[in-house]
Enzyme design. Structure first.
Site, short mmCIF file in Angstrom:
data_model
loop_
_atom_site.label_atom_id
_atom_site.label_comp_id
_atom_site.label_asym_id
_atom_site.label_seq_id
_atom_site.Cartn_x
_atom_site.Cartn_y
_atom_site.Cartn_z
N LYS A 11 4.72 -1.19 11.48
CA LYS A 11 3.37 -1.37 10.92
C LYS A 11 2.34 -0.83 11.92
O LYS A 11 2.64 0.10 12.65
CB LYS A 11 3.13 -2.84 10.56
CG LYS A 11 4.28 -3.40 9.72
CD LYS A 11 3.95 -4.68 9.04
CE LYS A 11 5.16 -5.13 8.24
NZ LYS A 11 4.87 -6.22 7.33
N HIS A 94 5.24 0.61 0.37
CA HIS A 94 5.26 -0.72 0.98
C HIS A 94 4.19 -1.59 0.30
O HIS A 94 3.14 -1.08 -0.08
CB HIS A 94 5.00 -0.61 2.48
CG HIS A 94 5.22 -1.91 3.20
ND1 HIS A 94 4.29 -2.93 3.19
CD2 HIS A 94 6.28 -2.37 3.90
CE1 HIS A 94 4.78 -3.95 3.88
NE2 HIS A 94 5.98 -3.64 4.32
#
Ligand code: PGA
Length: 249
Positions: A11, A94
């Site tokens: 991330k 995602h």
């Protein structure tokens, strides 16, 4: 027997210094493992991590990619650029991209098409929110998200694509789908593909993501249709990430 894949999704975390320590530790620890291991890192760190992973078997990935080729798309990064930095994988769709950055099923499908055309292996995320699960819509939502990808890439496209089932309510929350809950959705995903092509369904890798930790990885990965994991928080701690890789080995 499907090979297992464990992909770390960093991330928006990292620094040059922290990355170096983390990648060196993971590279060393993962070297003897038979399962595939990949690190999906922020764009600015691709060059650094690519260098650190050279001569290792670990795969490099990005966390999203543009559905467009080169051109006037300020801020975007193309498939060709990711390839130049040695990427093998790219996470597509995602839930954070879908909810925070407005990526629709169609955009996700378009990104998969672009990635496949350019020789990147998409890790396509699907999954329901807590509200959707509580209202009994899990299968419907996951099936719709998968159908959009299938209609864009065709069942043949699945040969070079990985699905990641990530229940949104389990991401970064410490709540994990129970192995049985996850298995049920994974089996349904495989059935949906099997309805089109049983052979393709049998070889399709389906990862589980959502608060995978060393403590729950073994049981999750032991399920018949769980072929590895997409790991967020635990991918930032070498010891934890390696323990999860061990569980997949
Ligand atoms: P988590 O994230 O492991 O921190 O829940 C998983 C993901 O978002 O891919």
């Amino acid at each position: 027997m499907r090979k297992k894949l464990v992909a770390g999704n960093w991330k928006m975390h990292g620094s040059l210094q922290a990355n170096q320590r983390l990648v060196e530790a993971v590279r060393e620890g993962a070297a003897p493992l038979r399962c595939d291991v990949a690190l999906c890192v922020p764009f600015p760190y691709l060059a650094q991590v690519s260098g650190l992973l050279s001569a290792s078997t670990l795969g490099l990935g990005a966390q999203t990619v543009s559905e467009f080729g080169q051109g006037a798309y300020t801020g975007e990064v193309s498939v060709a650029m990711l390839k130049e930095f040695g990427c093998r994988y790219v996470i597509v769709g995602h839930s954070e991209r879908r909810t925070l950055f407005g990526e629709t099923d169609q955009v996700v499908a378009d990104k998969c098409v672009a990635a496949l055309a350019g020789g990147l292996l998409p890790i396509v995320c699907v999954g329901e929110t807590r509200l959707e699960r509580e209202s009994g819509q899990t299968q419907e939502v996951v099936s719709r998200q998968l159908a959009a990808v299938l209609s864009a890439v065709g069942v043949a496209g699945l040969a070079n694509l990985v699905i990641a089932y990530e229940p949104v309510w389990a991401i970064g929350t410490g709540l994990t789908a129970s192995p049985a809950e996850a298995q049920a959705v994974h089996a349904a995903i495989r059935e949906q593909v099997a309805a089109l092509d049983a052979g393709r369904a049998a070889t399709l890798q389906i990862l589980y993501g959502g608060s995978v930790k060393p403590q729950n990885a073994v049981e999750l990965f032991a399920q018949a249709d769980i072929d590895g994991g997409l790991i967020g928080g635990a991918a930032l701690v070498a010891e934890d990430f390696l323990a999860i890789c061990q569980a997949a080995n």
